[in-house]
Design a protein around this motif. Structure first.
Motif, PDB file in Angstrom:
ATOM      1  N   TYR A 133       0.817  -1.214   0.000  1.00  0.00           N
ATOM      2  CA  TYR A 133       0.000   0.000   0.000  1.00  0.00           C
ATOM      3  C   TYR A 133       0.854   1.269   0.000  1.00  0.00           C
ATOM      4  CZ  TYR A 133      -3.955   3.018   1.016  1.00  0.00           C
ATOM      5  OH  TYR A 133      -4.915   3.989   0.930  1.00  0.00           O
ATOM      6  N   GLY A 134       2.065   1.212   0.530  1.00  0.00           N
ATOM      7  CA  GLY A 134       2.889   2.409   0.618  1.00  0.00           C
ATOM      8  C   GLY A 134       3.590   2.791  -0.658  1.00  0.00           C
ATOM      9  N   ILE A 135       3.448   2.011  -1.736  1.00  0.00           N
ATOM     10  CA  ILE A 135       4.146   2.295  -2.977  1.00  0.00           C
ATOM     11  C   ILE A 135       3.551   3.524  -3.650  1.00  0.00           C
ATOM     12  CG2 ILE A 135       2.624   0.820  -4.365  1.00  0.00           C
ATOM     13  CD1 ILE A 135       6.402   1.261  -4.899  1.00  0.00           C
ATOM     14  N   ASN A 136       4.394   4.343  -4.226  1.00  0.00           N
ATOM     15  CA  ASN A 136       3.928   5.442  -5.074  1.00  0.00           C
ATOM     16  C   ASN A 136       3.755   4.891  -6.486  1.00  0.00           C
ATOM     17  OD1 ASN A 136       3.469   7.702  -6.637  1.00  0.00           O
ATOM     18  ND2 ASN A 136       5.091   8.926  -5.697  1.00  0.00           N
ATOM     19  N   PRO A 137       2.524   4.754  -6.983  1.00  0.00           N
ATOM     20  CA  PRO A 137       2.326   4.110  -8.291  1.00  0.00           C
ATOM     21  C   PRO A 137       3.033   4.810  -9.443  1.00  0.00           C
ATOM     22  CG  PRO A 137       0.242   4.309  -7.096  1.00  0.00           C
ATOM     23  CD  PRO A 137       1.258   5.116  -6.352  1.00  0.00           C
ATOM     24  N   TRP A 138       3.320   6.114  -9.297  1.00  0.00           N
ATOM     25  CA  TRP A 138       3.994   6.843 -10.372  1.00  0.00           C
ATOM     26  C   TRP A 138       5.420   6.345 -10.583  1.00  0.00           C
ATOM     27  CZ3 TRP A 138       1.271   9.863 -13.527  1.00  0.00           C
ATOM     28  CH2 TRP A 138       0.077  10.418 -13.067  1.00  0.00           C
ATOM     29  N   THR A 139       6.004   5.742  -9.563  1.00  0.00           N
ATOM     30  CA  THR A 139       7.398   5.299  -9.673  1.00  0.00           C
ATOM     31  C   THR A 139       7.536   3.952 -10.361  1.00  0.00           C
ATOM     32  OG1 THR A 139       7.355   4.202  -7.509  1.00  0.00           O
ATOM     33  CG2 THR A 139       7.972   6.542  -7.547  1.00  0.00           C
ATOM     34  N   THR A 140       6.420   3.324 -10.735  1.00  0.00           N
ATOM     35  CA  THR A 140       6.472   1.967 -11.287  1.00  0.00           C
ATOM     36  C   THR A 140       6.553   1.942 -12.802  1.00  0.00           C
ATOM     37  OG1 THR A 140       4.043   1.794 -11.361  1.00  0.00           O
ATOM     38  CG2 THR A 140       5.156   1.098  -9.338  1.00  0.00           C
ATOM     39  N   HIS A 141       6.526   3.106 -13.450  1.00  0.00           N
ATOM     40  CA  HIS A 141       6.621   3.157 -14.911  1.00  0.00           C
ATOM     41  C   HIS A 141       7.153   4.519 -15.300  1.00  0.00           C
ATOM     42  CE1 HIS A 141       5.327   2.483 -19.166  1.00  0.00           C
ATOM     43  NE2 HIS A 141       5.465   1.214 -18.815  1.00  0.00           N
ATOM     44  N   SER A 142       7.449   4.714 -16.575  1.00  0.00           N
ATOM     45  CA  SER A 142       8.002   5.996 -17.015  1.00  0.00           C
ATOM     46  C   SER A 142       7.110   6.733 -18.003  1.00  0.00           C
ATOM     47  CB  SER A 142       9.386   5.781 -17.660  1.00  0.00           C
ATOM     48  OG  SER A 142       9.284   4.894 -18.769  1.00  0.00           O
ATOM     49  N   ARG A 143       6.046   6.079 -18.511  1.00  0.00           N
ATOM     50  CA  ARG A 143       5.157   6.738 -19.473  1.00  0.00           C
ATOM     51  C   ARG A 143       3.704   6.486 -19.065  1.00  0.00           C
ATOM     52  NH1 ARG A 143       9.114   4.844 -23.450  1.00  0.00           N
ATOM     53  NH2 ARG A 143       7.781   3.066 -23.999  1.00  0.00           N
ATOM     54  N   PHE A 144       2.973   7.580 -18.769  1.00  0.00           N
ATOM     55  CA  PHE A 144       1.609   7.469 -18.253  1.00  0.00           C
ATOM     56  C   PHE A 144       0.639   8.311 -19.077  1.00  0.00           C
ATOM     57  CE2 PHE A 144       4.209   6.628 -14.455  1.00  0.00           C
ATOM     58  CZ  PHE A 144       3.613   5.462 -13.990  1.00  0.00           C
ATOM     59  N   ILE A 145      -0.623   7.871 -19.070  1.00  0.00           N
ATOM     60  CA  ILE A 145      -1.743   8.658 -19.583  1.00  0.00           C
ATOM     61  C   ILE A 145      -2.763   8.777 -18.455  1.00  0.00           C
ATOM     62  CG2 ILE A 145      -3.575   8.844 -21.310  1.00  0.00           C
ATOM     63  CD1 ILE A 145      -1.921   7.034 -23.121  1.00  0.00           C
TER      64      ILE A 145
END
Length: 586
Positions: free
Chosen positions: A199-211
């Motif tokens: 639960y503490g993970i920042n989801p933005w840090t799991t990839h480099s390209r988002f929509i």
């Protein structure tokens, strides 16, 4: 194989220089070899190995110009191609006038679509507003810029923010046209990442390209972790803001009034090194609002509150072409023709005309009765009547259902006595492309509309209704219920047009259809269902009648959406009825 001092050897997948060789004390023992690494990332690092025990130990033989010449020379054309490839790869990484992206895209690029790419590459940091006309390919132009920046290793992180209705479309186009994989940042993505990594993970840090959709971007639940991911400033990052005019302040006051999306974009935009704004309608009519939007894009050149009058300054950050401009230089685009169809000579007692007169009388009576009421009560009452007028213009079916909700609310006297202003957006217009409700199931949106009608009715109902107002409501209900299932003159005109243009033998058994297609836009779900029913009745008996009509709306699911698109582009679908908020022509 024996090894001697001074040789170049390969051990453990790296090249080393042999500095010392310790001879075997006994025949059955191994040779100790002292090595110095020759690789760039570990130059000079020492390593001692037992030579006979190394699995991949290999002595690299001497290479001289004589040995190269003995193998002969390459074919001049082959060597020229190799040399030009090396030069091209080197030059295009530094020369802004040479492009690679058009050759790495699965599309036929038009010449005019290269202008934004040329202008972007001339900027030290990309800050470009692509404001081309609808249908000129702003998505392709943005994809070319992004692909080029990735190939030049100037961008590593990318965020695309767009209206909810085109999120999937952006993902598909980036992958199919440019080979770029993007992750859609939504509630499902956040839940899956927390389930996988905690639960503490920042989801933005799991990839480099988002929509991400505008609706979620302005939600602090998603914007706060984004700021943590970006920090104060992140190099080699790019923000692509589709329909950027949604982020402009809506007011024409001196400094304009920021919406939640404006505040969010103003906060995160400076954290990106590169920015691309896309919009076919960049100016909302207020110069201060336009200047505020340009300030977000490039705060060095523009300032909110200062009108943008320098055309040369604007041209440095904006690309704006209209279709008529490109036609003048030889580009071919189909012309859009708006042809009004006049329906006249209706009898005075036609349901549409009678309901319109009664509704106007009802409006006048309500305005007179509520003259002494608070402003919020007056606004709530007029919202309901305006909503009824819009639905009557759409169809009697849509009007009849909303009128019923209005009457039920009056009977229940569900009054909001607080007198506070109420936010009732669905009474003003249906969910737009930047509204998350555009992707909800129709039943959910319709239920929310009904609730808003009841709330607004309840607030104004505290002042009561006169006997004449109640009579009008009763009369409108009777007229609407009698006419709601009949084909109105507009449907009859539409059926005649279909017979003339799509199915000349309509009415005969197994009548054949031509290759033309038609898209019918409507704002309300009731009208859409009514149209589908009437058209299905009109084409009964024709060839493949059950496959000729389909509907396109929010909440239908990705697989169903693709199936409809494929059927419309191929065969046999000829009529597509769509709600205006859920169909995107790109």
């Amino acid at each position: 194989m024996s090894v001697v001092t001074g040789q170049i050897v390969r051990v453990r997948s790296r090249q080393y220089l042999v500095e010392d060789v310790v001879a075997k004390p006994l025949v059955k023992e191994d040779t100790l070899v002292c090595l110095s690494c020759l690789e760039d990332d570990a130059l000079g690092e020492q390593l001692e190995v037992l030579w006979e025990r190394e699995v991949d130990a290999k002595v690299i033989g001497k290479t001289s110009w004589e040995s190269i010449a003995n193998r002969g020379f390459d074919n001049p054309r082959l060597f020229s191609a190799y040399l030009h490839t090396l030069r091209w790869n080197c030059v295009t990484s530094t020369d802004p006038k040479l492009f690679q992206a058009p050759y790495r895209a699965g599309i036929e690029v038009k010449a005019y679509q290269l202008e934004p790419l040329r202008k972007a590459l001339l900027m030290p940091r990309v800050a470009l507003f692509i404001a081309d006309d609808v249908g000129l390919g702003k998505t392709i132009e943005a994809g070319l810029i992004l692909r080029e920046m990735l190939m030049r290793q100037k961008v590593r992180r990318v965020l695309i923010s767009c209206p909810p209705s085109v999120v999937r479309q952006w993902q598909e186009e980036m992958e199919s046209r440019f080979g770029l994989t993007f992750v859609i940042f939504d509630r499902e993505f956040v839940a899956s990442r927390r389930q996988e990594r905690g639960y503490g993970i920042n989801p933005w840090t799991t990839h480099s390209r988002f929509i991400i959709s505008h609706a979620l971007l302005r939600d602090e639940t998603y914007a706060a972790p984004l700021r943590d991911w970006l920090g104060d400033f992140t190099g080699a990052s790019m923000l692509i803001l589709d329909e950027a005019h949604n982020a402009a302040p809506a007011s024409g006051t001196k400094y304009a009034v920021d919406s939640q999306l404006t505040r969010t974009v103003r906060d995160i935009a400076p954290r990106f090194e590169h920015k691309l704004f896309l919009s076919a309608t960049p100016h909302n009519g207020h110069s201060n609002s336009f200047a505020a939007l340009l300030e977000i894009l490039d705060p060095q050149r523009f300032c909110r509150g200062v009108p943008v009058r320098d055309r040369k300054l604007l041209d440095t950050v904006m690309v704006r072409r209209l279709k008529q401009d490109l036609r003048e230089i030889g580009e071919e685009f189909p012309e859009r023709r708006v042809i009004p169809i006049v329906i006249d000579h209706l009898p005075e007692d036609a349901p549409e005309l009678k309901l319109s007169r009664l509704l106007q009388e009802y409006r006048n009576l309500r305005e007179e009765r509520l003259k002494e009421a608070s402003k919020s009560t007056q606004n709530a009452a007029m919202l309901v009547i305006t909503s009824l007028q819009k639905r009557l213009l759409s169809s009697i079916e849509a009007f009849a259902r909303t009128l019923k909700v209005h009457r039920v609310a009056i009977e229940k006297q569900s009054i909001n006595r607080s007198g506070n202003a109420i936010n009732l957006p669905l009474l003003l217009e249906s969910p737009g492309a930047d509204d998350e409700r555009a992707e909800l199931a129709e039943e959910e949106v319709q239920a929310e509309e009904d609730t808003q009608v009841m709330v607004a009715t309840g607030q104004a109902a505290s002042f009561g209704l006169s006997s004449r107002e109640l009579e009008i409501l009763e009369e409108m209900t009777d007229v609407a219920n009698q006419a709601r299932y009949q084909a109105d003159p507009r449907v009859e005109k539409l059926v005649a047009w279909i017979k003339q243009n799509l199915c000349p033998d309509l009415g005969k058994p197994n009548a054949a259809w031509v290759e033309k297609r038609v898209i019918i836009f409507t704002e309300y779900t009731d009208t859409k269902r009514y149209l589908q029913q009437k058209l299905q009745e009109a084409i009964a008996g024709s060839d493949k009648e059950r496959d000729r009509i389909d509907v396109f709306h929010g909440g239908i699911g990705e697989e169903r959406r693709e199936a409809i698109k494929n059927a419309f582009n191929a065969d046999p679908l000829r009529h597509l009825i769509s709600c205006t908020s859920t169909y995107n022509p790109r």
